[in-house]
Design a protein around this motif. Structure first.
Motif, PDB file in Angstrom:
ATOM      1  N   VAL A 101      22.075  -7.370   9.908  1.00 54.55           N
ATOM      2  CA  VAL A 101      20.930  -7.905  10.642  1.00 54.55           C
ATOM      3  C   VAL A 101      21.051  -7.465  12.097  1.00 54.55           C
ATOM      4  O   VAL A 101      22.075  -7.709  12.745  1.00 54.55           O
ATOM      5  CB  VAL A 101      20.885  -9.443  10.537  1.00 54.55           C
ATOM      6  CG1 VAL A 101      19.730  -9.997  11.360  1.00 54.55           C
ATOM      7  CG2 VAL A 101      20.777  -9.873   9.078  1.00 54.55           C
ATOM      8  N   GLU A 102      20.031  -6.824  12.612  1.00 59.42           N
ATOM      9  CA  GLU A 102      20.058  -6.330  13.983  1.00 59.42           C
ATOM     10  C   GLU A 102      20.026  -7.474  14.987  1.00 59.42           C
ATOM     11  O   GLU A 102      19.558  -8.582  14.692  1.00 59.42           O
ATOM     12  CB  GLU A 102      18.864  -5.407  14.234  1.00 59.42           C
ATOM     13  CG  GLU A 102      18.879  -4.127  13.415  1.00 59.42           C
ATOM     14  CD  GLU A 102      17.680  -3.254  13.728  1.00 59.42           C
ATOM     15  OE1 GLU A 102      17.220  -3.254  14.900  1.00 59.42           O
ATOM     16  OE2 GLU A 102      17.190  -2.592  12.807  1.00 59.42           O
ATOM     17  N   SER A 103      20.506  -7.193  16.183  1.00 62.10           N
ATOM     18  CA  SER A 103      20.502  -8.194  17.249  1.00 62.10           C
ATOM     19  C   SER A 103      19.089  -8.693  17.518  1.00 62.10           C
ATOM     20  O   SER A 103      18.133  -7.900  17.590  1.00 62.10           O
ATOM     21  CB  SER A 103      21.075  -7.592  18.538  1.00 62.10           C
ATOM     22  OG  SER A 103      22.424  -7.250  18.368  1.00 62.10           O
ATOM     23  N   ALA A 104      18.952 -10.008  17.647  1.00 58.10           N
ATOM     24  CA  ALA A 104      17.695 -10.664  18.043  1.00 58.10           C
ATOM     25  C   ALA A 104      16.544 -10.374  17.086  1.00 58.10           C
ATOM     26  O   ALA A 104      15.384 -10.442  17.473  1.00 58.10           O
ATOM     27  CB  ALA A 104      17.320 -10.281  19.466  1.00 58.10           C
ATOM     28  N   LYS A 105      16.839 -10.074  15.820  1.00 56.71           N
ATOM     29  CA  LYS A 105      15.817  -9.883  14.806  1.00 56.71           C
ATOM     30  C   LYS A 105      15.895 -11.003  13.768  1.00 56.71           C
ATOM     31  O   LYS A 105      16.973 -11.512  13.459  1.00 56.71           O
ATOM     32  CB  LYS A 105      15.993  -8.542  14.098  1.00 56.71           C
ATOM     33  CG  LYS A 105      15.870  -7.328  15.003  1.00 56.71           C
ATOM     34  CD  LYS A 105      14.447  -7.135  15.499  1.00 56.71           C
ATOM     35  CE  LYS A 105      14.321  -5.831  16.290  1.00 56.71           C
ATOM     36  NZ  LYS A 105      12.951  -5.632  16.814  1.00 56.71           N
TER      37      LYS A 105
END
Length: 248
Positions: free
Chosen positions: A222-226
């Motif tokens: 999971v990408e940062s801040a997504k």
């Protein structure tokens, strides 16, 4: 009549209250102003800080058991279990030898913390949660009821994990000797969040401020801040700016 067994080799601080039928083994250290419930077992060498509360039927410093086909091997000597100042340990909790629990952390009723685990300060481990061996949990985390954190996982600071989340570390599902080379737990970076009932597959990373929505099956990092959602989980949208950890 004294109904407890307290070793004469144990070191007890001032103003300690111990309930009935409790056992304190050799070389245990208990700090000042501690409250120990009924039927508590504190195994040899365990170290309890000041102002700690340990409720009924809890076991501190338990040694692990190994089945004949376990992937884990017995260690020559585990370090003593250490519970730092002002911790609250609920009823029916098991904290194994080789654990280190930071100050002001709460471990709720019926939780299990396996050997070789460290937990930071002011973290909450919820009712019935399990933290398996060789895990690291940071400070100011909330790991809620019935969460399962698989072995070899790392949870950084300010992480939120909602009830009934399951993590895993074996892509081979107990088949093939190849699996022994590839065990890898999950990583949740600082400020990561996981919604209720989600499943995180082996080796996956939830990056800083990443959010797996309730019921997600996380098959990719999971990408940062997504925010990701669904089965398999896919990117849904950005985490709102006002919810980022830096803005709290």
């Amino acid at each position: 009549m004294n109904m407890n067994y307290i070793s004469d080799k144990a070191h007890l601080g001032n103003d300690i209250k111990i309930g009935r039928f409790s056992i304190v083994e050799d070389n245990v250290v208990i700090g000042d102003n501690c409250l120990i419930g009924n039927n508590v077992v504190i195994h040899e060498g365990s170290i309890i800080g000041d102002n700690v509360r340990i409720d009924d039927n809890t076991v501190i410093g338990k040694l692990p058991m190994r089945s004949v086909n376990s992937i884990f091997k017995d260690e020559d000597k585990l370090a003593p279990c250490k519970i730092s100042n002002e911790c609250l340990i609920g009823a029916g909790v098991i904290v194994y030898a080789g654990c280190g629990i930071g100050e002001k952390t709460l471990i709720a009723d019926l939780a299990v913390v396996r050997e070789n685990v460290t937990i930071g300060q002011r973290t909450i481990i919820g009712k019935g949660a399990t933290i398996e061996n060789f895990c690291k949990v940071g400070s100011n985390c909330k790991i809620q009821t019935n969460v399962y954190v698989t072995a070899y996982s790392e949870i950084e600071d300010y992480v939120f994990i909602a009830p009934c989340v399951v993590t895993s570390n074996d892509n081979y599902a107990a088949r093939s000797k190849e699996r022994f080379k590839h065990f890898k737990g999950v990583t949740v970076k600082k400020g990561g969040r996981i919604g209720a009932g989600s499943v995180i597959l082996p080796g996956k990373v939830i990056n800083e401020d990443g959010f797996a929505a309730a019921g997600s099956v996380v098959t990719k990092d999971v990408e940062s801040a997504k925010i990701v959602a669904g089965n398999p989980a896919k990117c849904f949208r950005d985490v709102p700016e006002e919810q980022l950890l830096k803005n709290q």
